[in-house]
Design a protein around this motif. Structure first.
Motif, PDB file in Angstrom:
ATOM      1  N   LEU A 127       0.827  -1.211   0.000  1.00 52.15           N
ATOM      2  CA  LEU A 127       0.000   0.000   0.000  1.00 52.15           C
ATOM      3  C   LEU A 127       0.863   1.262   0.000  1.00 52.15           C
ATOM      4  CD1 LEU A 127      -3.015  -0.843   2.346  1.00 52.15           C
ATOM      5  CD2 LEU A 127      -2.591  -1.465  -0.031  1.00 52.15           C
ATOM      6  N   GLY A 128       1.970   1.191  -0.711  1.00 50.81           N
ATOM      7  CA  GLY A 128       2.807   2.366  -0.900  1.00 50.81           C
ATOM      8  C   GLY A 128       2.727   2.853  -2.336  1.00 50.81           C
ATOM      9  N   PHE A 129       3.078   4.118  -2.530  1.00 50.51           N
ATOM     10  CA  PHE A 129       3.076   4.702  -3.870  1.00 50.51           C
ATOM     11  C   PHE A 129       4.508   4.937  -4.344  1.00 50.51           C
ATOM     12  CE2 PHE A 129      -1.161   5.874  -2.450  1.00 50.51           C
ATOM     13  CZ  PHE A 129      -1.917   5.654  -3.579  1.00 50.51           C
ATOM     14  N   GLY A 130       4.735   4.759  -5.619  1.00 52.00           N
ATOM     15  CA  GLY A 130       5.989   5.109  -6.265  1.00 52.00           C
ATOM     16  C   GLY A 130       5.683   5.728  -7.613  1.00 52.00           C
ATOM     17  N   GLY A 131       6.690   5.815  -8.468  1.00 53.15           N
ATOM     18  CA  GLY A 131       6.421   6.424  -9.758  1.00 53.15           C
ATOM     19  C   GLY A 131       7.595   6.330 -10.704  1.00 53.15           C
ATOM     20  N   THR A 132       7.383   6.873 -11.878  1.00 55.36           N
ATOM     21  CA  THR A 132       8.424   6.928 -12.905  1.00 55.36           C
ATOM     22  C   THR A 132       8.723   8.389 -13.217  1.00 55.36           C
ATOM     23  OG1 THR A 132       6.904   6.989 -14.800  1.00 55.36           O
ATOM     24  CG2 THR A 132       7.433   4.817 -13.907  1.00 55.36           C
ATOM     25  N   ASP A 133       9.882   8.610 -13.801  1.00 60.70           N
ATOM     26  CA  ASP A 133      10.277   9.934 -14.274  1.00 60.70           C
ATOM     27  C   ASP A 133      10.097  11.006 -13.188  1.00 60.70           C
ATOM     28  OD1 ASP A 133      10.867   8.623 -16.602  1.00 60.70           O
ATOM     29  OD2 ASP A 133       9.131   9.331 -17.713  1.00 60.70           O
ATOM     30  N   GLY A 134       9.225  11.973 -13.400  1.00 59.87           N
ATOM     31  CA  GLY A 134       9.056  13.073 -12.454  1.00 59.87           C
ATOM     32  C   GLY A 134       8.441  12.671 -11.136  1.00 59.87           C
ATOM     33  N   PHE A 135       7.909  11.460 -11.050  1.00 60.90           N
ATOM     34  CA  PHE A 135       7.276  11.000  -9.810  1.00 60.90           C
ATOM     35  C   PHE A 135       8.117   9.942  -9.085  1.00 60.90           C
ATOM     36  CE2 PHE A 135       3.234  11.930 -12.368  1.00 60.90           C
ATOM     37  CZ  PHE A 135       3.177  13.236 -11.912  1.00 60.90           C
ATOM     38  N   ARG A 136       9.366   9.771  -9.473  1.00 58.87           N
ATOM     39  CA  ARG A 136      10.195   8.736  -8.861  1.00 58.87           C
ATOM     40  C   ARG A 136      10.420   8.979  -7.378  1.00 58.87           C
ATOM     41  NH1 ARG A 136      15.115   7.743 -10.026  1.00 58.87           N
ATOM     42  NH2 ARG A 136      14.995   5.474  -9.947  1.00 58.87           N
ATOM     43  N   SER A 137      10.434  10.235  -6.961  1.00 53.47           N
ATOM     44  CA  SER A 137      10.714  10.554  -5.553  1.00 53.47           C
ATOM     45  C   SER A 137       9.604  10.089  -4.617  1.00 53.47           C
ATOM     46  CB  SER A 137      10.924  12.067  -5.386  1.00 53.47           C
ATOM     47  OG  SER A 137       9.766  12.784  -5.797  1.00 53.47           O
ATOM     48  N   LEU A 138       8.435   9.719  -5.145  1.00 56.40           N
ATOM     49  CA  LEU A 138       7.331   9.281  -4.283  1.00 56.40           C
ATOM     50  C   LEU A 138       7.672   7.985  -3.555  1.00 56.40           C
ATOM     51  CD1 LEU A 138       5.819  11.432  -5.977  1.00 56.40           C
ATOM     52  CD2 LEU A 138       3.841   9.893  -5.970  1.00 56.40           C
TER      53      LEU A 138
END
Length: 537
Positions: A127-138
């Motif tokens: 139940l965690g969030f992550g991301g690619t490119d500009g959202f990698r810091s999530l």
């Protein structure tokens, strides 16, 4: 023509014998016919869209930060409901341990409940969030939770856990977990606002992690591993294949997760932002993820994304009530259209008998009564064929050099005595789908897990510890064969005499509930045969 009945009888036995392998094949035989998607292209420099533009549907970038790490440095807290006990990380809201309070690990271990997922010692969480490119810091954010302390919910209560965070790029984030004490689902919402000066683009990633060891692999009768359901098909991936390459599935995705024989964890999209599901093997863990389409948030943009997760038993009624076709996780096999109503009837009987063993016996009796006329016709036809054996033998000797004339005379003999040479086998053929449907129902239903019958049978989902019922079942098959009229030659008769031995060996390790069904069915058939054959000609 005279051998047709024997051939069909042999075919029926082979159908029963081979059906276990054909309808319920081993995992090594189940090939995933997954069409691999086109290679995902790397995104070099995405165009900057106008402010407040709609999400752009683009491929998932290969530059992925998976939301796995879950620090416990700031401690953990527990949310407990009548059904679940969840241990979460204070600084991320990720679930580190999920316990199912209404299910025990084993009959002997009455203290410890089923632990569906446990990553407390691994530094990972769900139940965690992550991301690619500009959202990698999530993926590596430290979140703040304003309401501290453990929570205990009673029936009918709900709670919303709110976590907030911000990134160096100016993203303000609010993550909300909505937990309902009456259900096994958790609603998850992420509200993301771009308070920075530059637009940010990428995919958002929502993941579930499942620790894996090779001893978790299922048997030929059950699947254990990651599963993804699309509108077209359910895909079950072998972990050994994931070690070589990840799997990707395109929308529409109904859910993706990890299933065991009796339990399921699943991530469920609830809006149209999800464009892809990915299944990976990373560091002794199976990671199932949902990816949004490529998003661009211009300064001032606010967007919200919603998901659900299910963590609970593979109870058909509970899964059906949860929606999203979660009930597809309960695999009733080829004859599912018959297995589902049989399960409902079995649970109805249990409602007033309070013993699933007795419910199986009653259901077997009802099924036997329904097919009684067909079985009666079958054995009556066999009896009639047996009486004609002397006359048939004379015809075979008389026309041994003229097969065509022999078949004509045999047909005339059948017409004269109103006997159908196929009548003994075809009624049995009609019953085979019901047998396989009930077989599958008793094999996979969580209702039989740890369900006692009587005396030494304390768990109908496990094998008979003393092999009493399989041996009685084999003996009943032998008696049944002895009572069945036969037109076979000595070699064919010997072949059939071996079948009780083969089936006894096959059933030694089958769940006691299955063996009970077959034993009771055999005993009822023996009684019916006795009633038929004691009638005067």
């Amino acid at each position: 023509m005279e051998n047709k009945q024997t051939l069909i009888a042999i075919l029926l036995m082979l159908v029963v014998w081979m059906g276990f392998s054909i309808l319920f094949p081993s995992q090594s035989q189940q090939e995933n016919k997954v069409a691999q998607q086109q290679e995902i292209s790397e995104s070099s420099s995405p165009e900057t869209p106008a402010a407040s533009s709609a999400p752009v549907d683009r491929s998932v970038s290969g530059n992925v930060e998976f939301p796995l790490e879950a620090s416990t440095e700031k401690g953990t807290f527990v949310v407990e409901t009548p059904r679940l006990r969840l241990t979460l990380a204070q600084d991320s809201g990720r679930v580190l341990r999920t316990e199912l309070k209404n299910y025990r690990q084993s009959l002997k271990d009455t203290e410890n409940v089923v632990v569906l997922v446990d990553t407390l010692q691994r530094g990972t969480g769900t139940l965690g969030f992550g991301g690619t490119d500009g959202f990698r810091s999530l993926g590596g954010l430290s979140w703040s939770r304003h309401d501290r302390g453990d929570l205990r919910l009673s029936e009918g209560e709900e709670v919303s856990l709110v976590f907030t965070a911000e990134t160096a790029e100016g993203l303000d984030l609010v993550k909300t977990l909505e937990i309902d004490a009456d259900h096994y689902q958790i609603n998850v919402t992420l509200r993301i606002a771009n308070q920075g000066r530059a637009p940010l683009s990428g995919n958002l990633v929502f993941s579930h992690v499942q620790p894996w060891s090779d001893d978790m692999e299922g048997s030929r009768y059950e699947f254990v591993g990651p599963t993804t359901l699309t509108e077209e098909k359910k895909y079950q991936d072998k972990v050994k294949d994931l070690r070589d390459e990840e799997k990707k599935y395109s929308a529409p995705i109904l859910w993706t997760g990890f299933e065991k024989k009796y339990f399921l964890t699943a991530l469920i999209p609830v809006d149209d932002t999800i464009t892809e599901a990915q299944v990976r093997y990373l560091s002794d863990m199976v990671v199932t993820s949902l990816f949004t389409g490529y998003q661009t948030l211009s300064p001032g943009d606010v967007r919200e994304f919603s998901f659900k997760t299910y963590m609970g038993p593979k109870d058909f009624d509970i899964l059906s009530a949860a929606g999203h076709r979660l009930s597809d996780a309960v695999d009733f096999g080829f004859f599912g259209f018959l297995a589902r109503p049989l399960l409902h009837v079995l649970k109805f009987f249990y409602g007033f008998l309070h013993n699933y063993g007795l419910a199986i016996i009653l259901l077997t009796v009802i099924i036997k009564l329904i097919f009684w006329p067909l079985t009666q016709k079958s054995y009556t036809s066999m009896k009639g064929m047996q009486k004609l054996q002397p006359q048939m033998q004379k015809l075979r000797e008389k026309y041994k050099n003229d097969k065509q004339r022999l078949n004509v005379e045999l047909m005339n003999l059948y017409k004269e005595h109103r006997v159908n040479p196929l009548g003994g086998c075809l009624p049995m053929l009609v019953q085979i789908p019901v047998f396989f449907a009930l077989y599958k129902t008793l094999l996979i239903s969580i209702e039989l897990r740890h369900a006692p019958f009587f005396l030494w049978i304390a768990d109908l989902s496990a094998k008979d510890p003393y092999y009493v019922t399989p041996l009685l079942m084999g003996a009943s098959m032998f008696v049944q064969q002895k009572l069945t009229p036969s037109t076979m030659d000595p070699m064919q008769a010997k072949l059939f005499l071996a079948m009780p031995i083969v089936f006894t060996v096959l059933f030694l390790n089958f769940p006691a509930g299955l063996v009970l069904y077959w034993l009771v069915n055999n005993l009822l058939t023996i009684g019916q045969q006795y009633l038929i054959y004691r009638q005067k000609d």
